[in-house]
Design an enzyme around this catalytic site. Sequence first.
Site, PDB file in Angstrom:
ATOM      1  N   ASP A  29       0.854  -1.185   0.000  1.00  0.00           N
ATOM      2  CA  ASP A  29       0.000   0.000   0.000  1.00  0.00           C
ATOM      3  C   ASP A  29       0.894   1.240   0.000  1.00  0.00           C
ATOM      4  OD1 ASP A  29      -3.212   0.560   0.977  1.00  0.00           O
ATOM      5  OD2 ASP A  29      -1.776   2.223   1.106  1.00  0.00           O
ATOM      6  N   ILE A  30       0.532   2.222  -0.808  1.00  0.00           N
ATOM      7  CA  ILE A  30       1.337   3.440  -0.941  1.00  0.00           C
ATOM      8  C   ILE A  30       1.320   4.268   0.345  1.00  0.00           C
ATOM      9  CG2 ILE A  30      -0.425   5.038  -1.812  1.00  0.00           C
ATOM     10  CD1 ILE A  30       1.544   5.777  -4.061  1.00  0.00           C
ATOM     11  N   ASN A  86     -12.846  -3.227   2.145  1.00  0.00           N
ATOM     12  CA  ASN A  86     -13.795  -2.120   2.266  1.00  0.00           C
ATOM     13  C   ASN A  86     -14.698  -2.122   1.045  1.00  0.00           C
ATOM     14  OD1 ASN A  86     -12.573  -1.191   4.670  1.00  0.00           O
ATOM     15  ND2 ASN A  86     -11.035  -0.067   3.492  1.00  0.00           N
ATOM     16  N   VAL A  95     -10.628   3.126  -3.610  1.00  0.00           N
ATOM     17  CA  VAL A  95     -10.242   2.708  -4.960  1.00  0.00           C
ATOM     18  C   VAL A  95     -11.228   1.637  -5.412  1.00  0.00           C
ATOM     19  CG1 VAL A  95      -8.452   1.632  -6.373  1.00  0.00           C
ATOM     20  CG2 VAL A  95      -7.801   3.248  -4.568  1.00  0.00           C
ATOM     21  N   HIS A  99     -10.055  -5.074  -3.694  1.00  0.00           N
ATOM     22  CA  HIS A  99      -8.748  -5.353  -3.086  1.00  0.00           C
ATOM     23  C   HIS A  99      -8.916  -5.781  -1.645  1.00  0.00           C
ATOM     24  CE1 HIS A  99      -9.669  -1.067  -2.624  1.00  0.00           C
ATOM     25  NE2 HIS A  99      -9.071  -1.126  -1.453  1.00  0.00           N
ATOM     26  N   HIS A 101      -6.882  -5.838   1.960  1.00  0.00           N
ATOM     27  CA  HIS A 101      -5.733  -5.322   2.721  1.00  0.00           C
ATOM     28  C   HIS A 101      -5.209  -6.433   3.637  1.00  0.00           C
ATOM     29  CE1 HIS A 101      -6.628  -0.879   2.136  1.00  0.00           C
ATOM     30  NE2 HIS A 101      -7.828  -1.372   1.892  1.00  0.00           N
TER      31      HIS A 101
HETATM   32  P1  AMP Z   1      -9.609   1.409   0.205  1.00  0.00           P
HETATM   33  O1  AMP Z   1      -9.845   2.592   1.073  1.00  0.00           O
HETATM   34  O2  AMP Z   1      -9.954   0.106   0.876  1.00  0.00           O
HETATM   35  O3  AMP Z   1     -10.234   1.558  -1.174  1.00  0.00           O
HETATM   36  O4  AMP Z   1      -8.046   1.335   0.025  1.00  0.00           O
HETATM   37  C1  AMP Z   1      -7.375   1.830  -1.085  1.00  0.00           C
HETATM   38  C2  AMP Z   1      -5.918   1.780  -0.719  1.00  0.00           C
HETATM   39  O5  AMP Z   1      -5.160   1.917  -1.897  1.00  0.00           O
HETATM   40  C3  AMP Z   1      -5.470   2.881   0.233  1.00  0.00           C
HETATM   41  O6  AMP Z   1      -4.975   2.307   1.431  1.00  0.00           O
HETATM   42  C4  AMP Z   1      -4.412   3.625  -0.561  1.00  0.00           C
HETATM   43  O7  AMP Z   1      -3.329   4.046   0.251  1.00  0.00           O
HETATM   44  C5  AMP Z   1      -3.983   2.602  -1.577  1.00  0.00           C
HETATM   45  N1  AMP Z   1      -3.443   3.112  -2.832  1.00  0.00           N
HETATM   46  C6  AMP Z   1      -3.969   4.087  -3.613  1.00  0.00           C
HETATM   47  N2  AMP Z   1      -3.209   4.264  -4.703  1.00  0.00           N
HETATM   48  C7  AMP Z   1      -2.197   3.363  -4.618  1.00  0.00           C
HETATM   49  C8  AMP Z   1      -1.074   3.041  -5.432  1.00  0.00           C
HETATM   50  N3  AMP Z   1      -0.829   3.684  -6.590  1.00  0.00           N
HETATM   51  N4  AMP Z   1      -0.233   2.070  -5.029  1.00  0.00           N
HETATM   52  C9  AMP Z   1      -0.450   1.421  -3.866  1.00  0.00           C
HETATM   53  N5  AMP Z   1      -1.498   1.674  -3.056  1.00  0.00           N
HETATM   54  C10 AMP Z   1      -2.351   2.632  -3.424  1.00  0.00           C
END
Ligand code: AMP
Length: 113
Positions: A29-30, A86, A95, A99, A101
Site C-alpha cells: 500500500d502506498i 472495504n 479505490v 482489493h 488489505h
Molecule cells: P480502500 O480505502 O480500501 O479503497 O483502500 C485503497 C488503498 O489503496 C489505500 O490504502 C491507498 O493508500 C492505496 N493506494 C492508492 N493508490 C495506490 C497506489 N498507486 N499504489 C499502492 N497503493 C495505493
Amino acid sequence: MDCIFCQIVDGKIPSNIVYRDEKVIAFPDINPLAPTHLLIIPRKHIPSLDQLSEAESPLIGHMVNVANQLAKREGISTRGYRVVINCGKEGGQGVYHLHLHLLGGRQLSNALG
Ligand code: AMP
Ligand code: ZN
C-alpha cells in the site's frame, strides 16, 4: 480504463509486486497503516465486493489464501494480522477495484468502525 489498480496490473504504473499468479497480484500500500500493509487484488477489474458475482466468489478464498501465504512470508502469521475488504462509500472504499488489505506487524486496535 481509468483505474489505478488496472494500471498496476498492466505494468503502466510501476509497483513493487511481491506476489503474482494467474488470478491476482499483491503489492505494498502506498500509504501503509502498519509495518506490513499489502494489497491483494484480482487481475480482473471488479469494482467492489458488492459487484462480485456468485460465480466469481471463489476468488475471495484465493485472495485470503494468498494473504495467509504472504503473512507467513512477512513473519507475522503467528503474531496475528488482519485482512480487510472495504466496500462502497460507507464501507470506506477509496479505490474502486476490488482489493484485500493485509495488515500486521503491530498491535492493531479492536475498533472496527
Ligand atoms: P480502500 O480505502 O480500501 O479503497 O483502500 C485503497 C488503498 O489503496 C489505500 O490504502 C491507498 O493508500 C492505496 N493506494 C492508492 N493508490 C495506490 C497506489 N498507486 N499504489 C499502492 N497503493 C495505493
Ligand atoms: Zn481496475
